[in-house]
Write a protein that holds these residues in place. Structure first.
Motif, PDB file in Angstrom:
ATOM      1  N   THR A   1       0.938  40.819  10.540  1.00 26.04           N
ATOM      2  CA  THR A   1      -0.424  40.471  11.218  1.00 26.04           C
ATOM      3  C   THR A   1      -0.271  40.128  12.608  1.00 26.04           C
ATOM      4  OG1 THR A   1      -1.452  40.471   9.002  1.00 26.04           O
ATOM      5  CG2 THR A   1      -2.706  39.964  11.097  1.00 26.04           C
ATOM      6  N   VAL A   2      -0.881  40.616  13.729  1.00 24.28           N
ATOM      7  CA  VAL A   2      -0.507  40.146  14.987  1.00 24.28           C
ATOM      8  C   VAL A   2      -1.970  40.005  15.598  1.00 24.28           C
ATOM      9  CG1 VAL A   2       1.665  40.981  15.269  1.00 24.28           C
ATOM     10  CG2 VAL A   2       0.053  42.346  15.959  1.00 24.28           C
ATOM     11  N   SER A   3      -1.866  39.040  16.792  1.00 28.24           N
ATOM     12  CA  SER A   3      -2.828  39.296  17.603  1.00 28.24           C
ATOM     13  C   SER A   3      -2.534  39.878  18.931  1.00 28.24           C
ATOM     14  CB  SER A   3      -3.314  37.580  18.147  1.00 28.24           C
ATOM     15  OG  SER A   3      -3.884  36.777  16.941  1.00 28.24           O
ATOM     16  N   VAL A   4      -3.361  40.733  19.491  1.00 27.32           N
ATOM     17  CA  VAL A   4      -2.861  41.474  20.602  1.00 27.32           C
ATOM     18  C   VAL A   4      -4.038  41.045  21.835  1.00 27.32           C
ATOM     19  CG1 VAL A   4      -2.789  43.704  21.553  1.00 27.32           C
ATOM     20  CG2 VAL A   4      -2.184  43.389  19.226  1.00 27.32           C
ATOM     21  N   PHE A   5      -3.509  40.468  22.747  1.00 27.05           N
ATOM     22  CA  PHE A   5      -4.014  40.161  24.011  1.00 27.05           C
ATOM     23  C   PHE A   5      -4.188  41.241  24.999  1.00 27.05           C
ATOM     24  CE2 PHE A   5      -2.484  36.401  21.516  1.00 27.05           C
ATOM     25  CZ  PHE A   5      -3.737  35.805  21.426  1.00 27.05           C
ATOM     26  N   MET A   6      -5.370  41.626  25.575  1.00 29.79           N
ATOM     27  CA  MET A   6      -5.287  42.436  26.771  1.00 29.79           C
ATOM     28  C   MET A   6      -6.248  41.790  27.960  1.00 29.79           C
ATOM     29  SD  MET A   6      -4.222  45.731  25.291  1.00 29.79           S
ATOM     30  CE  MET A   6      -4.420  46.502  26.729  1.00 29.79           C
ATOM     31  N   ARG A   7      -5.829  42.102  29.069  1.00 30.83           N
ATOM     32  CA  ARG A   7      -6.637  41.521  30.119  1.00 30.83           C
ATOM     33  C   ARG A   7      -7.409  42.567  30.321  1.00 30.83           C
ATOM     34  NH1 ARG A   7      -4.249  37.123  31.907  1.00 30.83           N
ATOM     35  NH2 ARG A   7      -2.196  36.762  31.176  1.00 30.83           N
ATOM     36  N   PRO A   8      -8.563  42.163  31.035  1.00 32.24           N
ATOM     37  CA  PRO A   8     -10.004  43.161  31.281  1.00 32.24           C
ATOM     38  C   PRO A   8      -9.038  44.334  32.409  1.00 32.24           C
ATOM     39  CG  PRO A   8     -10.703  40.894  31.531  1.00 32.24           C
ATOM     40  CD  PRO A   8      -9.155  40.904  31.450  1.00 32.24           C
ATOM     41  N   GLU A   9      -8.264  43.839  33.411  1.00 28.48           N
ATOM     42  CA  GLU A   9      -7.821  44.933  34.189  1.00 28.48           C
ATOM     43  C   GLU A   9      -6.621  45.893  33.610  1.00 28.48           C
ATOM     44  OE1 GLU A   9      -7.776  41.777  34.402  1.00 28.48           O
ATOM     45  OE2 GLU A   9      -5.917  40.873  35.443  1.00 28.48           O
ATOM     46  N   SER A  10      -6.437  45.625  32.404  1.00 24.75           N
ATOM     47  CA  SER A  10      -5.359  46.393  31.832  1.00 24.75           C
ATOM     48  C   SER A  10      -5.636  47.763  31.066  1.00 24.75           C
ATOM     49  CB  SER A  10      -4.359  45.432  30.666  1.00 24.75           C
ATOM     50  OG  SER A  10      -3.991  44.454  31.333  1.00 24.75           O
ATOM     51  N   PHE A  11      -6.785  48.379  31.496  1.00 20.59           N
ATOM     52  CA  PHE A  11      -7.309  49.695  30.940  1.00 20.59           C
ATOM     53  C   PHE A  11      -7.349  50.664  31.892  1.00 20.59           C
ATOM     54  CE2 PHE A  11      -8.539  46.194  28.147  1.00 20.59           C
ATOM     55  CZ  PHE A  11      -8.434  46.512  26.939  1.00 20.59           C
ATOM     56  N   GLY A  12      -6.957  52.011  31.632  1.00 20.91           N
ATOM     57  CA  GLY A  12      -7.551  53.129  32.499  1.00 20.91           C
ATOM     58  C   GLY A  12      -8.687  53.480  31.821  1.00 20.91           C
ATOM     59  N   PHE A  13      -9.571  54.243  32.648  1.00 19.87           N
ATOM     60  CA  PHE A  13     -11.040  54.255  32.202  1.00 19.87           C
ATOM     61  C   PHE A  13     -11.491  55.602  32.750  1.00 19.87           C
ATOM     62  CE2 PHE A  13     -15.312  53.620  33.645  1.00 19.87           C
ATOM     63  CZ  PHE A  13     -15.758  52.396  32.976  1.00 19.87           C
ATOM     64  N   SER A  14     -12.157  56.405  31.672  1.00 18.00           N
ATOM     65  CA  SER A  14     -12.600  57.637  32.211  1.00 18.00           C
ATOM     66  C   SER A  14     -13.844  57.963  31.287  1.00 18.00           C
ATOM     67  CB  SER A  14     -11.517  58.636  32.060  1.00 18.00           C
ATOM     68  OG  SER A  14     -11.014  58.927  30.779  1.00 18.00           O
ATOM     69  N   ARG A  15     -14.626  58.961  31.915  1.00 11.12           N
ATOM     70  CA  ARG A  15     -15.724  59.310  31.453  1.00 11.12           C
ATOM     71  C   ARG A  15     -15.291  60.627  30.107  1.00 11.12           C
ATOM     72  NH1 ARG A  15     -21.004  59.219  34.965  1.00 11.12           N
ATOM     73  NH2 ARG A  15     -21.732  59.130  32.819  1.00 11.12           N
ATOM     74  N   LYS A  16     -14.325  61.424  30.454  1.00  6.50           N
ATOM     75  CA  LYS A  16     -13.870  62.364  29.619  1.00  6.50           C
ATOM     76  C   LYS A  16     -12.445  62.079  28.953  1.00  6.50           C
ATOM     77  CE  LYS A  16     -16.275  66.002  31.864  1.00  6.50           C
ATOM     78  NZ  LYS A  16     -16.603  65.592  33.351  1.00  6.50           N
ATOM     79  N   GLN A  17     -12.348  62.559  27.855  1.00  8.64           N
ATOM     80  CA  GLN A  17     -11.260  62.356  27.133  1.00  8.64           C
ATOM     81  C   GLN A  17     -10.297  63.260  27.437  1.00  8.64           C
ATOM     82  OE1 GLN A  17     -11.728  62.550  22.748  1.00  8.64           O
ATOM     83  NE2 GLN A  17      -9.730  61.195  22.440  1.00  8.64           N
ATOM     84  N   HIS A  18      -9.137  62.541  28.549  1.00  7.87           N
ATOM     85  CA  HIS A  18      -8.153  63.363  28.839  1.00  7.87           C
ATOM     86  C   HIS A  18      -6.791  63.146  27.898  1.00  7.87           C
ATOM     87  CE1 HIS A  18     -10.164  63.789  32.568  1.00  7.87           C
ATOM     88  NE2 HIS A  18     -10.379  62.465  32.676  1.00  7.87           N
ATOM     89  N   ASP A  19      -6.919  62.245  26.990  1.00 11.23           N
ATOM     90  CA  ASP A  19      -5.806  61.850  26.284  1.00 11.23           C
ATOM     91  C   ASP A  19      -6.362  61.594  24.836  1.00 11.23           C
ATOM     92  OD1 ASP A  19      -3.861  60.311  25.156  1.00 11.23           O
ATOM     93  OD2 ASP A  19      -3.451  58.698  26.248  1.00 11.23           O
ATOM     94  N   ALA A  20      -5.652  62.231  23.967  1.00 15.74           N
ATOM     95  CA  ALA A  20      -5.854  62.308  22.352  1.00 15.74           C
ATOM     96  C   ALA A  20      -5.892  60.756  21.805  1.00 15.74           C
ATOM     97  CB  ALA A  20      -5.273  62.829  21.522  1.00 15.74           C
ATOM     98  N   GLU A  21      -5.065  59.760  22.416  1.00 15.00           N
ATOM     99  CA  GLU A  21      -5.050  58.483  22.028  1.00 15.00           C
ATOM    100  C   GLU A  21      -5.675  57.690  22.513  1.00 15.00           C
ATOM    101  OE1 GLU A  21      -1.581  56.785  20.439  1.00 15.00           O
ATOM    102  OE2 GLU A  21      -1.400  58.653  19.109  1.00 15.00           O
ATOM    103  N   ALA A  22      -6.541  58.040  23.691  1.00  8.44           N
ATOM    104  CA  ALA A  22      -7.611  57.036  24.168  1.00  8.44           C
ATOM    105  C   ALA A  22      -8.667  56.668  23.106  1.00  8.44           C
ATOM    106  CB  ALA A  22      -8.357  57.864  25.344  1.00  8.44           C
ATOM    107  N   TRP A  23      -8.965  55.098  23.557  1.00  2.00           N
ATOM    108  CA  TRP A  23      -9.878  54.721  22.566  1.00  2.00           C
ATOM    109  C   TRP A  23     -11.572  55.042  23.236  1.00  2.00           C
ATOM    110  CZ3 TRP A  23      -7.686  48.999  22.769  1.00  2.00           C
ATOM    111  CH2 TRP A  23      -6.287  48.878  22.378  1.00  2.00           C
TER     112      TRP A  23
END
Ligand code: ATP
Length: 363
Positions: free
Chosen positions: A284-306
């Motif tokens: 079990t792990v904690s994953v830390f992500m900064r606010p600027e560490s995400f790509g961002f789009s309105r359409k789903q370009h990538d099947a793995e996108a959240w």
């Protein structure tokens, strides 16, 4: 230039269980600027005051420039005036009844070996020149602005040509714009003189900007030490990650460890990160992500996108912060391009930057 070994300080009657400084080991090489960074009460100032000789340690040794200046086991204690240090406090501690140059000369006139007036004046003018205040030498000290007074304090700390410069939150009393300028000036002067410096601050931006090394402290102990970029991008401890403003924390489980990296399943989806040390499948792990560490789009370009939905947004001038709900998690995502007109409830897709994720064992 500075070596602390098992440095410990207790204050009588303190209600908190831990020592104010609790067995610190620290070495600082000649010419380096090292910050002590940590929350209020973690022992930064006490450590600095111990190095300065303004407090006596209960245990542990302090060496400056190869000489032991404090070691209670052997009854060694050199007072501040016998240590090769200059110190600048948060409050500038400028003497109001003196001119600027008299303030800076003062340490040369009262400490041994005493410097004659004309020579002291010359050295004081050189120190004022170093901090860009040569033209202000004859002014009454109170006639200067806060930033200028702090520069006078810096010149006064440097006038005896100390081996070690100690700075205790020197920028806290200045307003935001001036603080950045003074910060850069202090770094420039420190590098020009190559003077070994300990800088105490609770401000992570300040620490990252000025340091060769950052020492993160908590509860009287050192949590970790590293170069600014290391400590920011690859903290080894959860405390450091949180203290350095990593606002998104996700809990996950390691599903696979390979040469390609660590595959982690978190609430919103899958993440393949750079291999972390000592992790194995099932952890079990904690994953830390900064606010600027995400790509961002309105359409789903990538099947793995959240996939998530916008809860609300905050405008900062140069960027927007979106709070995005993904199931049970809400992530803060910073977007620097122009707002694409997103409102509460709009669907969006996030591509986490795996290189930026910090994966640490969960406690
Ligand atoms: P800040 O950023 O608020 O200045 P700090 O990290 O510099 O905090 P210190 O001032 O070193 O922390 O204090 C460490 C602990 O020792 C705190 O719990 C503080 O209350 C305690 N302490 C400091 N000086 C004294 C004193 N003279 N007498 C009693 N307790 C003290």
């Amino acid at each position: 230039m500075i070596r602390l070994t098992g440095l410990t300080k207790r204050f009588p009657g303190r209600t908190v269980a831990a020592n104010a400084v609790d067995g610190i080991d620290l070495e600082i090489a000649e010419g380096k600027l090292v910050t002590l960074l940590g929350p209020s009460g973690c022992g930064k100032t006490t450590t600095l005051r111990l190095i300065a000789g303004l407090e006596r340690a209960d245990a542990g040794a302090i060496e400056l420039d190869g000489k032991v200046v404090s070691d209670p086991r052997n009854g060694v204690f050199a007072g501040a005036h016998r240590r090769p240090i200059g110190i600048v406090f948060q409050s500038y501690a400028i003497w109001p009844h003196m001119s600027v140059v008299q303030n800076v000369m003062f340490p040369l006139r009262v400490n041994k070996p005493r410097v004659r007036a004309a020579a002291a004046r010359k050295k004081a003018l050189d120190a004022l020149d170093l901090v860009g205040l040569a033209d202000f030498a004859e002014r009454p000290a109170p006639a200067l602005s806060g930033g200028q007074q702090q520069r006078v304090a810096l010149a006064r700390a440097l006038v005896r040509e100390p081996k070690v410069l100690l700075l205790d939150e020197p920028l806290s009393n200045l307003d935001a714009g001036l603080r950045d300028r003074m910060r850069d000036e202090i770094r420039a002067v420190q590098q020009r003189l190559g003077i070994t410096t300990v800088f105490v601050t609770h401000d992570q931006d300040e620490a990252l900007a000025v340091s060769d090394d950052v020492v993160v402290m908590n509860s009287g102990s050192i949590v970790e030490r590293g170069r600014p970029q290391e400590i920011y991008t690859r903290p080894q401890q959860e405390f450091t990650a949180r203290f350095l403003g990593v606002s998104n924390t996700l809990t996950g489980v390691v599903t696979e460890v390979s040469d390609a990296g660590v595959c982690v399943q978190v609430g919103p989806g899958r993440l393949v990160c750079r291999a972390g040390s000592g992790l194995s499948a099932g952890d079990t792990v904690s994953v830390f992500m900064r606010p600027e560490s995400f790509g961002f789009s309105r359409k789903q370009h990538d099947a793995e996108a959240w996939k998530g939905t916008v809860e609300f947004s905050i405008y900062h001038g140069d960027c927007w912060d979106y709070y995005v709900r993904l199931g049970d998690d809400v992530l803060k995502v910073r977007v620097y391009k122009e707002k694409v007109g997103l409102a509460h409830g709009d669907p969006i897709f996030l591509q986490p930057e795996p290189e930026d994720a910090i994966v640490l064992p969960a406690h």
